[in-house]
Design an enzyme around this catalytic site. Sequence first.
Site, PDB file in Angstrom:
ATOM      1  N   ASP A  82     -37.823  21.277  30.713  1.00  0.00           N
ATOM      2  CA  ASP A  82     -38.286  20.701  29.448  1.00  0.00           C
ATOM      3  C   ASP A  82     -37.918  21.526  28.227  1.00  0.00           C
ATOM      4  OD1 ASP A  82     -39.948  22.800  30.185  1.00  0.00           O
ATOM      5  OD2 ASP A  82     -41.726  21.910  29.270  1.00  0.00           O
ATOM      6  N   GLU A  83     -36.964  22.427  28.354  1.00  0.00           N
ATOM      7  CA  GLU A  83     -36.684  23.342  27.251  1.00  0.00           C
ATOM      8  C   GLU A  83     -35.207  23.717  27.257  1.00  0.00           C
ATOM      9  OE1 GLU A  83     -38.344  27.679  25.619  1.00  0.00           O
ATOM     10  OE2 GLU A  83     -38.988  26.890  27.559  1.00  0.00           O
ATOM     11  N   ASP A  97     -38.349  21.840  22.829  1.00  0.00           N
ATOM     12  CA  ASP A  97     -39.402  22.086  23.819  1.00  0.00           C
ATOM     13  C   ASP A  97     -40.233  20.813  23.922  1.00  0.00           C
ATOM     14  OD1 ASP A  97     -41.084  23.220  25.635  1.00  0.00           O
ATOM     15  OD2 ASP A  97     -41.748  24.870  24.353  1.00  0.00           O
TER      16      ASP A  97
END
Length: 463
Positions: free
Chosen positions: A105-106, A11
């Site tokens: 983003d993860e 993350d």
Amino acid sequence: MRSAPTILHLDMDAFFASVEQASKPSLRGKAVVVGGLGPRGVVATASYEARIFGVHSAMPMAQARRRAPNAAYLVPRFALYRSVSEQVMGLLRALSPLVEPLSLDEAFVDLEAGGTAWDERSARLAGAKLRADIRAVTGLTGSVGLAASKMLAKIASEQAKPDGLVLIEPGTERALLGPLPVRTLPGVGPATGDHLRRAGIHTVGELAEAGEDELVRLLGKAHGHALFAMALARDERPVVAERETKSVSVEDTYDVDIHDRVRVGTEVRRLADRCVRRLREAGLSGRTIVLKVRRYDFSTLTRSETLRGPTDDPAVVREAAARLLDSVDTTGGVRLLGVGVSGLADYTQEDLFAQAAGVPADDLPREEAEAVPAPEPETPAERRWPAGHDVRHAVYGHGWVQGSGLGRVTARFETPGSEPGRVRTFRVDDPALQPAQPLPLVSRGPGEDEGAETGGGMRTESR
């Protein structure tokens, strides 16, 4: 569940805001808020410096400004965020063929499937190297969780934030989960959390003690069984490399309600073209056109039309969206419009061009195309010079917009690798000042540094 912590969850830390800080030296270490800056805007991401003041994602921007009046408020640069995300995802795919992105983003990574890790030590080395490579390639930080299941890996990455690594050793899961609040578990939202709280269940440990039968009675069969298994740290979900895209859509929220029916039609055509551009970028087409309208009173209407076969023709999508709009009453004003395409396929049916009422199926450019009919009102200066977006001046070079209004635009001239730059103000129509493309955040290759190992049951590493 696995016997080794070979599932990794990454993350990125405050991703949008961190990208802005990396590209703007004057904002490093300062409060940065990214999102819609209009009266109805919401926060997309807040830097950790802004979170100290209570600013968080999904908060109304007006409330964020009251809490952090001195923060930098910027309009998102999604093209840059996607570019950085692709760099990060490339590093993940170098670790394993099984990478499951959850957002820009993860992502989850199955390290065992890639032969990258097979025990605790190799998993830790892989996680530490990944963090070092992300920093070297993008200049950003990410938090890594390592565990024997997806649920636990995500919990570990949350505990690692910001800029850390947490590994949950097999055999310690129940002890770790016990004291955590029930909202920690996936699928426990505000409503379920309140329902459990009224039943006297506040922690994961209390959830496990309540027993499966009681949870089924409280929450229903499917939810009760699933939560009981998670409370016992059981999670057999695999990392899935490809998620099927079910629809492609775009939408805009307007600062001021649109009352002019002609303007509403123009906006719908523009959104249809944007939606087709995204379809083509993904190599997809679709059969069902969907129109979304949120009216002045917050009531939301959706209308859909299914074609004879899939299409990615902008004229077809525009015509279908226009027909759907004809069935919607926009009296009183419109605050949000959206156009989407579902029933996706990876091919098109050429004879659908006939549905466009004789309009030729011209190719839509890769760049965002605008519908040509009825001219829109003159765009205000703030729209043409969004705060945070890139500019280039003939004399001062590369910079970014700090703000605009009253016929003026203020820019700060600096680059990701420079010292904090100086501020200049210009007329909005100054020919020497032009919009520009973002610069790379870093220009060097991956570094060699790796994080150190630490001991303990739930091991933590941070910079």
